[in-house]
Design an enzyme around this catalytic site. Structure first.
Site, PDB file in Angstrom:
ATOM      1  N   ASP A   1      68.634   4.081  34.529  1.00 26.73           N
ATOM      2  CA  ASP A   1      68.925   3.068  33.518  1.00 26.73           C
ATOM      3  C   ASP A   1      69.472   1.807  34.177  1.00 26.73           C
ATOM      4  OD1 ASP A   1      68.079   4.636  31.484  1.00 26.73           O
ATOM      5  OD2 ASP A   1      70.046   4.954  30.563  1.00 26.73           O
ATOM      6  N   ALA A   2      70.338   1.985  35.171  1.00 21.56           N
ATOM      7  CA  ALA A   2      70.930   0.821  35.826  1.00 21.56           C
ATOM      8  C   ALA A   2      69.870  -0.008  36.529  1.00 21.56           C
ATOM      9  CB  ALA A   2      71.996   1.278  36.828  1.00 21.56           C
TER      10      ALA A   2
ATOM     11  N   TYR B   1      66.641  -0.031  35.813  1.00 21.60           N
ATOM     12  CA  TYR B   1      65.789  -0.611  34.767  1.00 21.60           C
ATOM     13  C   TYR B   1      66.471  -1.827  34.145  1.00 21.60           C
ATOM     14  CZ  TYR B   1      63.211  -0.874  30.337  1.00 21.60           C
ATOM     15  OH  TYR B   1      62.483  -1.304  29.259  1.00 21.60           O
ATOM     16  N   ASP B   2      67.758  -1.685  33.835  1.00 23.41           N
ATOM     17  CA  ASP B   2      68.489  -2.798  33.228  1.00 23.41           C
ATOM     18  C   ASP B   2      68.551  -3.990  34.173  1.00 23.41           C
ATOM     19  OD1 ASP B   2      68.939  -1.390  30.897  1.00 23.41           O
ATOM     20  OD2 ASP B   2      70.907  -0.652  31.520  1.00 23.41           O
TER      21      ASP B   2
ATOM     22  N   SER C   1      63.583  -2.759  19.414  1.00 18.99           N
ATOM     23  CA  SER C   1      64.583  -2.284  20.355  1.00 18.99           C
ATOM     24  C   SER C   1      65.789  -3.216  20.301  1.00 18.99           C
ATOM     25  CB  SER C   1      63.976  -2.251  21.757  1.00 18.99           C
ATOM     26  OG  SER C   1      64.881  -1.734  22.674  1.00 18.99           O
ATOM     27  N   LEU C   2      66.799  -2.923  21.124  1.00 19.92           N
ATOM     28  CA  LEU C   2      67.991  -3.760  21.188  1.00 19.92           C
ATOM     29  C   LEU C   2      68.111  -4.392  22.561  1.00 19.92           C
ATOM     30  CD1 LEU C   2      70.708  -1.495  19.497  1.00 19.92           C
ATOM     31  CD2 LEU C   2      69.527  -3.435  18.487  1.00 19.92           C
TER      32      LEU C   2
ATOM     33  N   GLU D   1      79.411   1.143  16.902  1.00 18.65           N
ATOM     34  CA  GLU D   1      79.156   2.587  16.807  1.00 18.65           C
ATOM     35  C   GLU D   1      78.573   3.085  18.116  1.00 18.65           C
ATOM     36  OE1 GLU D   1      75.580   3.448  14.291  1.00 18.65           O
ATOM     37  OE2 GLU D   1      75.565   1.260  14.082  1.00 18.65           O
TER      38      GLU D   1
ATOM     39  N   LYS E   1      76.121   4.509  20.894  1.00 19.11           N
ATOM     40  CA  LYS E   1      74.672   4.457  21.084  1.00 19.11           C
ATOM     41  C   LYS E   1      74.200   5.855  21.494  1.00 19.11           C
ATOM     42  CE  LYS E   1      70.997   1.969  23.524  1.00 19.11           C
ATOM     43  NZ  LYS E   1      70.336   3.158  24.102  1.00 19.11           N
TER      44      LYS E   1
ATOM     45  N   ASP F   1      71.998   8.853  22.743  1.00 17.16           N
ATOM     46  CA  ASP F   1      70.923   8.963  23.732  1.00 17.16           C
ATOM     47  C   ASP F   1      69.937  10.026  23.257  1.00 17.16           C
ATOM     48  OD1 ASP F   1      69.488   8.427  25.962  1.00 17.16           O
ATOM     49  OD2 ASP F   1      70.852   9.375  27.384  1.00 17.16           O
TER      50      ASP F   1
ATOM     51  N   GLU G   1      68.535   8.582  14.939  1.00 18.64           N
ATOM     52  CA  GLU G   1      68.275   9.175  16.242  1.00 18.64           C
ATOM     53  C   GLU G   1      68.267  10.696  16.146  1.00 18.64           C
ATOM     54  OE1 GLU G   1      67.822   7.478  20.287  1.00 18.64           O
ATOM     55  OE2 GLU G   1      68.021   6.605  18.285  1.00 18.64           O
TER      56      GLU G   1
ATOM     57  N   TYR H   1      71.447   5.574  10.929  1.00 20.66           N
ATOM     58  CA  TYR H   1      72.215   4.346  11.159  1.00 20.66           C
ATOM     59  C   TYR H   1      71.452   3.067  10.800  1.00 20.66           C
ATOM     60  CZ  TYR H   1      69.608   4.702  15.588  1.00 20.66           C
ATOM     61  OH  TYR H   1      68.623   4.833  16.527  1.00 20.66           O
TER      62      TYR H   1
ATOM     63  N   LYS I   1      76.642  -4.696  15.581  1.00 17.48           N
ATOM     64  CA  LYS I   1      75.750  -5.328  14.615  1.00 17.48           C
ATOM     65  C   LYS I   1      76.549  -6.238  13.697  1.00 17.48           C
ATOM     66  CE  LYS I   1      72.779  -1.208  14.429  1.00 17.48           C
ATOM     67  NZ  LYS I   1      72.281  -0.097  13.583  1.00 17.48           N
TER      68      LYS I   1
ATOM     69  N   LYS J   1      76.199  -1.324  27.279  1.00 16.10           N
ATOM     70  CA  LYS J   1      75.929  -0.115  28.051  1.00 16.10           C
ATOM     71  C   LYS J   1      77.139   0.300  28.906  1.00 16.10           C
ATOM     72  CE  LYS J   1      72.225   1.467  28.128  1.00 16.10           C
ATOM     73  NZ  LYS J   1      70.962   1.044  28.769  1.00 16.10           N
TER      74      LYS J   1
ATOM     75  N   CYS K   1      47.280  -1.753  54.233  1.00 13.60           N
ATOM     76  CA  CYS K   1      47.299  -1.043  52.959  1.00 13.60           C
ATOM     77  C   CYS K   1      46.982   0.437  53.188  1.00 13.60           C
ATOM     78  CB  CYS K   1      46.274  -1.658  52.004  1.00 13.60           C
ATOM     79  SG  CYS K   1      46.056  -0.732  50.471  1.00 13.60           S
TER      80      CYS K   1
ATOM     81  N   CYS L   1      43.340   1.274  51.539  1.00  8.46           N
ATOM     82  CA  CYS L   1      42.032   0.796  52.006  1.00  8.46           C
ATOM     83  C   CYS L   1      42.034   0.301  53.443  1.00  8.46           C
ATOM     84  CB  CYS L   1      41.518  -0.317  51.089  1.00  8.46           C
ATOM     85  SG  CYS L   1      42.411  -1.883  51.229  1.00  8.46           S
TER      86      CYS L   1
ATOM     87  N   CYS M   1      48.395  -6.052  49.470  1.00  9.72           N
ATOM     88  CA  CYS M   1      47.112  -5.755  50.096  1.00  9.72           C
ATOM     89  C   CYS M   1      46.151  -6.913  49.854  1.00  9.72           C
ATOM     90  CB  CYS M   1      46.550  -4.466  49.503  1.00  9.72           C
ATOM     91  SG  CYS M   1      44.824  -4.156  49.911  1.00  9.72           S
TER      92      CYS M   1
ATOM     93  N   CYS N   1      39.655  -2.667  47.423  1.00  5.73           N
ATOM     94  CA  CYS N   1      40.765  -1.723  47.530  1.00  5.73           C
ATOM     95  C   CYS N   1      40.714  -0.750  46.362  1.00  5.73           C
ATOM     96  CB  CYS N   1      42.103  -2.457  47.532  1.00  5.73           C
ATOM     97  SG  CYS N   1      43.518  -1.341  47.626  1.00  5.73           S
TER      98      CYS N   1
END
Length: 718
Positions: free
Chosen positions: A44-45, A47-48, A93-94, A127, A129, A131, A186, A237, A301, A325, A430, A433, A448, A454
């Site tokens: 998650d970290a 990705y964030d 999404s949020l 509230e 979150k 998972d 959820e 929610y 919210k 988060k 590469c 190829c 490449c 390729c």
């Protein structure tokens, strides 16, 4: 860590454009693995951090915002295992925030959008979150009729039979409920239930990583009786379509859900100041380990629903809500190896193979190493990271995990470095190829040069074409694309998009029959050909996205589709805008139209022009159009409004609402909001201080009105 080697404020326009393209592709792939496959491959970290990097670049270069930007996307398309349900109201999404200062900025942005003075109170709800897996429950005449996952935010999976096995979800609602109401929330699994399930499955050789995956996998069982044994739970929610208002505030509506029999979270509170919001966040963070289910943050919210309506939505998230988060968890393990993956654009991405380690109850085995500089210990600004410590195979590394997925490598434990460990040499060719892999000046990514020769890139382009958000052809997964691409027999070979649609005809006239090949059979072949035939008619935006034009992802494809309504019109404009040297001609009306579409800008417009300037690209499209029919786009918004279908430009200062609110209002009414004035502009709304756009409108004879005239036109009291 972001994957470029420069800070945002040092990027050139071209570098930013390249970086946004890479981020769109990388984040989109992570979304697919997380939402559609329940098999994420980054933390998650991490990705964030990618999303934050993307947002920072877009803030500095708003003209470069891509159609497929992660800031404009929600989730990914539903799988083909279950039937599909189109959400009456999209499930968005949020946005995320990560610090107390970010929370203050969020509250300030709400106040700024509403033009509220500092002393005017705005109440927020806060509230946990949860998972788990987002769910929409539709009740008609107070009876449960449909349950659907989020999917891509527009279309989800029909899991009604499985949802009926969850005891906490009512089959019917009381008499005071509306005739139509979609209750959203959820589906989750408590940790004790997860560990019990994990133990049962391990006895049969099966594995499950964490409670979130346990909930998602249990809900997607083909047999509802299996789901019934999995101890799933639900928190309500939010809501989607309703036939009558549910209340005046977020808090009161959620409490009403509780009165109807839905579980609602008892840790939801109202907060009147930023200090109260942060106090509640840190209190929940402190008791996180004692809460019997996984949470990964706190959601804020705006409480009043009339203010939520005014604030409205961005393309992928509401302006009136955000998720704060939690920090990540850490552990140590050994780096066993580094693999190189070649992406659709030729980017070489290093992947760390780790000695399996449990972090917060989840076993992790690999992580993305970003790029060769990150491995060397060089940061975004060219300065050392980890005090210059490089990463070597055999090293003991410190990893970080946030949420339920695979971690990022934070540091190296030098005291445990093997004596024979050697610096990692990033490949200069590469691995797919053998072509040279080059790194352009100012870029962090090595690519490449093989292009169409390729196989990794060609296969990835075909995978993109058939992916869920593009043509979504069931039965053409990664293994099947690999097989058809490498097939030696002409009757089986698929090396361009049109080849997919001629496969059935080529098979009919060949001695080589697909059903006689290992891995296929009569039933699977019939299903594959049926799935291909089912995609011979496709929406304009999906078709355009599937072409894989640089900078034209899902969001920009939808923008072009909403503006031009037909692919033929879009293509004609792109081809007409080409100057003799092959670039967009600024003096050309078609170029001005492309460039003037709200959110597009010159970089995206140029990408469209560049694509159609190439003869081989036009041939790919022509061959494809012989096999498929591209459906025209339906106008969006209120088609009955006086501005429906008109191109509107706002300029100058607006006094009765913010510029963002004005644009959102125009789009709800079916108008096309443009950023510049051209011959195609129908109306200019000019406030005080209007300058060059007002003059240009006057010169072109475009109708100009003031803010009061706008409200009178759309019949709204300002």
């Amino acid at each position: 860590m972001p994957t470029t080697d420069k800070p945002v404020d040092s990027l050139t326009l071209e570098e930013a454009e390249t970086e946004l393209a890479r981020l769109a592709g990388e984040i989109g792939e992570h979304d697919r693995r997380y939402y559609a496959e329940d098999a994420p491959t980054v933390s998650d970290a991490e990705y964030d951090a990618l999303r934050q990097r993307n947002a920072a670049i877009e803030a500095r270069f708003p003209e470069l915002v891509r159609e497929d930007s992660p800031s404009r996307k929600v989730g990914t398309a539903p799988s083909g295992t279950f039937g599909k349900v189109v959400h009456a109201v999209p499930m968005l999404s949020l946005d995320n925030v990560f610090s107390d200062e970010d929370v203050r900025d969020f509250v300030a942005s709400v106040r700024r959008f509403l033009a509220f003075p500092a002393d005017r109170e705005i109440v927020f709800t806060a509230e946990p979150k949860i998972d788990g897996l987002s769910m929409s429950l539709r009740y008609e005449n107070r009876r449960l009729v449909t349950a659907a996952t989020r999917g891509d935010g527009t279309t989800g999976e029909n899991v009604t039979a499985n949802i009926r096995t969850i005891k906490e979800i009512p089959e019917s609602l009381p008499a005071d409920a509306p005739d139509v109401v979609e209750v959203r929330g959820e589906v989750y699994m408590r940790r004790d239930d997860f560990f019990a399930l994990q133990k049962r499955l391990s006895e049969t050789g099966q594995a499950i990583a964490n409670p979130r995956n346990g909930a998602a996998g249990s809900l997607r069982q083909k047999d509802p009786e299996v789901t019934r044994t999995r101890s799933l739970r639900f928190f309500a929610y939010a809501w989607g379509e309703v036939s009558e208002p549910l209340g005046e505030t977020q808090y009161d509506v959620v409490r009403r859900f509780g009165d109807w029999g839905f579980p609602v979270n008892d840790r939801m509170v109202r907060c009147r100041t930023v200090e109260e919001i942060l106090e509640h966040y840190h209190a929940i963070e402190a008791e996180r380990a004692e809460i019997p289910y996984d949470i990964d943050g706190v959601v804020y919210k705006v409480d009043r629903l009339d203010l939520q309506q005014r604030l409205g939505f961005r393309s992928r998230s509401p302006r009136w809500a955000t998720a704060h988060k939690f920090a990540a968890e850490k552990a140590m393990t050994v780096l066993n190896g580094i693999d190189i993956q070649v992406g659709r654009t030729g980017a070489l991405t290093p992947v760390a193979r780790l000695e399996p380690v449990t972090v917060g109850g989840v076993v992790v085995t690999n992580a993305t190493l970003h790029n060769e500089d990150y491995i060397k210990g060089i940061g975004n600004n060219g300065q050392p990271i980890r005090d210059g410590r490089d990463i070597r195979v055999g090293d003991t590394v410190i990893i970080q995990r946030a949420g339920d997925v695979i971690p990022q490598i934070l540091d190296v434990v030098m005291e445990k470095r093997p004596a024979d460990a050697v610096p990692y040499e990033f490949p200069r060719v590469c691995p797919a190829c053998g072509s040279h892999a080059v790194r352009e000046e100012g870029e962090a990514v090595r690519r490449c040069t093989g292009g169409l020769i390729c196989p990794a890139q060609a296969v990835e382009r075909l995978r993109h074409f058939v992916s869920r958000n593009a043509f979504d052809i069931e039965g053409l997964g990664e293994k099947q694309i690999e097989f058809f691409f490498q097939a030696g027999d002409e009757a089986l070979r698929v090396q361009s998009p049109a080849d997919i649609f001629t496969l059935k005809a080529r098979q009919a006239g060949s001695l080589t029959k697909l059903e006689n090949i290992d891995g296929f059979g009569d039933v699977s072949v019939r299903k594959l050909f049926a799935a291909i035939d089912d995609r011979r008619a496709i929406e304009f935006s999906r078709f355009l996205y599937a072409l894989g034009i640089r900078h034209i992802g899902e969001t920009n494809a939808r923008r072009f589709a909403r503006h031009f309504l037909s692919f033929a019109s879009f293509r004609a404009a792109a081809e007409s805008a080409v100057a003799p040297e092959g670039k967009g001609d600024p003096g050309n009306a078609a170029w001005q139209e492309l460039n003037g579409i709200n959110g597009i800008g010159s970089v995206v417009a140029e990408a469209a022009v560049d694509f159609f300037a190439e003869e081989h690209n036009r041939k790919v499209v022509d061959d494809l159009l012989k096999e498929v029919n591209v459906r025209d786009e339906e106008p969006v918004g209120d088609v009955s409004s006086p501005v429906a279908g008109k191109t509107v430009v706002f300029t100058g200062a607006l006094e009765k609402m913010s510029r963002d609110e004005a644009k959102a209002m125009a789009e709800r009414l079916g108008a096309k909001v443009a950023g510049s004035v051209s011959k195609k502009t129908d109306l200019v709304v000019a406030g005080p201080g209007a300058g060059s756009k007002l003059k240009q409108a006057t010169d072109l004879g475009v109708e100009v009105i003031d803010e009061d005239g706008w409200f009178a036109l759309v019949a709204r009291d300002g």
